[in-house]
Write a protein that holds these residues in place. Structure first.
Motif, PDB file in Angstrom:
ATOM      1  N   GLU A 170     -15.911   3.259 -53.709  1.00  0.00           N
ATOM      2  CA  GLU A 170     -14.991   2.320 -54.248  1.00  0.00           C
ATOM      3  C   GLU A 170     -14.106   1.547 -53.055  1.00  0.00           C
ATOM      4  OE1 GLU A 170     -12.585   4.868 -56.567  1.00  0.00           O
ATOM      5  OE2 GLU A 170     -13.938   4.877 -58.296  1.00  0.00           O
ATOM      6  N   ASN A 171     -14.069   2.398 -51.854  1.00  0.00           N
ATOM      7  CA  ASN A 171     -13.428   1.826 -50.773  1.00  0.00           C
ATOM      8  C   ASN A 171     -14.330   0.734 -50.108  1.00  0.00           C
ATOM      9  OD1 ASN A 171     -11.153   3.365 -51.321  1.00  0.00           O
ATOM     10  ND2 ASN A 171     -11.776   5.004 -49.870  1.00  0.00           N
ATOM     11  N   SER A 172     -15.485   0.966 -50.102  1.00  0.00           N
ATOM     12  CA  SER A 172     -16.476   0.156 -49.337  1.00  0.00           C
ATOM     13  C   SER A 172     -16.794  -1.061 -50.017  1.00  0.00           C
ATOM     14  CB  SER A 172     -17.578   0.886 -48.986  1.00  0.00           C
ATOM     15  OG  SER A 172     -18.267   1.525 -50.025  1.00  0.00           O
ATOM     16  N   GLY A 173     -16.488  -0.945 -51.396  1.00  0.00           N
ATOM     17  CA  GLY A 173     -16.755  -2.238 -52.420  1.00  0.00           C
ATOM     18  C   GLY A 173     -17.098  -1.906 -53.847  1.00  0.00           C
ATOM     19  N   LYS A 174     -17.053  -2.776 -54.553  1.00  0.00           N
ATOM     20  CA  LYS A 174     -17.380  -2.777 -56.043  1.00  0.00           C
ATOM     21  C   LYS A 174     -18.753  -2.051 -56.398  1.00  0.00           C
ATOM     22  CE  LYS A 174     -17.237  -5.208 -60.432  1.00  0.00           C
ATOM     23  NZ  LYS A 174     -16.932  -6.350 -61.269  1.00  0.00           N
ATOM     24  N   PHE A 175     -19.797  -2.575 -55.445  1.00  0.00           N
ATOM     25  CA  PHE A 175     -21.148  -2.037 -55.722  1.00  0.00           C
ATOM     26  C   PHE A 175     -21.824  -1.379 -54.688  1.00  0.00           C
ATOM     27  CE2 PHE A 175     -20.774  -6.491 -57.658  1.00  0.00           C
ATOM     28  CZ  PHE A 175     -20.923  -5.823 -59.207  1.00  0.00           C
TER      29      PHE A 175
ATOM     30  N   VAL B 256     -19.859   0.120 -43.340  1.00  0.00           N
ATOM     31  CA  VAL B 256     -19.534  -0.992 -43.013  1.00  0.00           C
ATOM     32  C   VAL B 256     -20.538  -2.125 -43.495  1.00  0.00           C
ATOM     33  CG1 VAL B 256     -19.829  -2.728 -40.881  1.00  0.00           C
ATOM     34  CG2 VAL B 256     -18.764  -0.187 -40.610  1.00  0.00           C
ATOM     35  N   ILE B 257     -21.695  -1.849 -43.671  1.00  0.00           N
ATOM     36  CA  ILE B 257     -22.761  -2.635 -44.274  1.00  0.00           C
ATOM     37  C   ILE B 257     -22.463  -2.754 -45.856  1.00  0.00           C
ATOM     38  CG2 ILE B 257     -25.239  -2.793 -45.013  1.00  0.00           C
ATOM     39  CD1 ILE B 257     -26.136  -1.283 -42.519  1.00  0.00           C
ATOM     40  N   ASN B 258     -22.066  -1.619 -46.510  1.00  0.00           N
ATOM     41  CA  ASN B 258     -21.722  -1.814 -47.957  1.00  0.00           C
ATOM     42  C   ASN B 258     -20.547  -2.708 -48.099  1.00  0.00           C
ATOM     43  OD1 ASN B 258     -23.005  -0.711 -50.381  1.00  0.00           O
ATOM     44  ND2 ASN B 258     -20.900  -0.065 -50.744  1.00  0.00           N
ATOM     45  N   ARG B 259     -19.458  -2.442 -47.434  1.00  0.00           N
ATOM     46  CA  ARG B 259     -18.295  -3.329 -47.392  1.00  0.00           C
ATOM     47  C   ARG B 259     -18.724  -4.870 -47.064  1.00  0.00           C
ATOM     48  NH1 ARG B 259     -12.666  -2.259 -47.225  1.00  0.00           N
ATOM     49  NH2 ARG B 259     -11.590  -4.187 -47.493  1.00  0.00           N
ATOM     50  N   ALA B 260     -19.356  -5.126 -46.192  1.00  0.00           N
ATOM     51  CA  ALA B 260     -19.836  -6.554 -45.730  1.00  0.00           C
ATOM     52  C   ALA B 260     -20.413  -7.039 -46.737  1.00  0.00           C
ATOM     53  CB  ALA B 260     -20.420  -6.361 -44.397  1.00  0.00           C
TER      54      ALA B 260
END
Length: 309
Positions: free
Chosen positions: A7-12, A239-243
């Protein structure tokens, strides 16, 4: 804990599905290479040499009527036809015999074109034929075009490898090149699978797709690098997931716009334009996919390899 990190790194959770989609990508490429090795690539006259005559009839005309006229021309070899537009327009492709010199070959080719053109205008005069285009390429010129075309693709990939390595870091470069090779091979295989011929415009379309895919990949890489500086205490997976999540909406809008434009050309255009648009539609689809599930995961793999050594 895993749910909170996702969740912190992004929606998906893109990184969480890397294994599945990575295997799927490998499968796509392997199947494409096997298909191309077995069936080969169907080259157009630009690469194989020959003549292409485009004729349009004002009155309803069937391909069989045109084929009957073409089959009467004994000087024509490997005759192939394609209908497009409203069905009253045809492209007739054929080859002719070779002379002992280039000049003699050209003379044989010209006589065959004149003979076919006269036969169409005479025997199908009631259908009001209009010869719209005649293109001829000699076998030696075709072989040279094919060689130079594929060399252009190779040098393009080589320069991209160097460019990405200099702009980013060595760990980014392999992902970019693998991504581009992935897109080009799959697009070419699907193009051949649908019975289309590969010629100079199609090769230009593939080079365009390489540039488009690279641009999308570079944007993702830029965001990964920026995110890496912001979250230095986080792992590369986070990092990759968030980006990718940050760029996902932008990628969908950009790719979707180009996709709809190319799809419109594919549906409403005809001839070579339709083939180019088809290659763009396939390439954009896989290019968008590979920017997320091929290029970025390669960074993850290289990072793990680096830490293990």
């Amino acid at each position: 804990m895993k749910k909170t990190q996702t969740e912190n790194s992004g929606k998906f959770d893109f990184v969480g599905k890397v294994g599945f989609f990575g295997g799927l990508s490998v499968l796509f490429v392997v199947v494409s290479l096997i298909y191309l090795a077995i069936h080969g690539v169907t080259y157009g006259i630009d690469f194989s040499g020959g003549t292409e005559l485009q004729v349009k009839f004002a009155q309803p005309t069937t391909m069989e009527q045109v084929r009957v006229v073409a089959d009467k021309q004994k000087s024509l070899i490997n005759v192939d036809m394609q209908a497009f537009g409203e069905g009253n327009e045809f492209i007739i492709r054929f080859q002719t015999g070779h002379g002992s010199t280039d000049k003699e070959t050209n003379e044989i080719q010209n006589k065959a074109v004149i003979s076919l053109r006269d036969a169409i205008t005479t025997e199908l005069s009631a259908n009001q034929p209009e010869i719209r285009r005649v293109d001829s390429v000699g076998p030696q010129v075709g072989a040279e075009l094919k060689r130079n075309g594929f060399l252009a693709v190779f040098y393009c990939l080589l320069v991209i490898l160097i460019y990405v390595a200099l702009r980013f870091d060595y760990k980014y470069a392999p992902g970019a090149v693998v991504c581009l090779v992935h897109d080009a091979i799959i697009t070419l295989a699907i193009f051949v699978l649908t019975g289309r011929e590969v010629n100079v415009p199609i090769l230009a379309a593939i080079l365009t797709l390489i540039g488009y895919s690279l641009n999308d990949t570079i944007v993702v890489f830029d965001r990964i690098r920026e995110t890496e500086h912001k979250f230095k205490d986080k792992g590369i997976g986070f990092v990759i997931n968030r980006a990718i999540n940050d760029m996902f909406e932008r990628t969908l809008i950009t790719s979707g716009t180009v996709f709809v434009s190319a799809l419109s050309l594919f549906i409403f255009a005809g001839g070579v334009v339709s083939d180019i648009a088809f290659a763009m539609v396939i390439g954009i689809s896989f290019g968008t996919y590979s920017s997320i599930y091929v290029a970025a995961p390669m960074i993850l793999m290289i990072d793990k390899f680096k830490k293990s050594h």
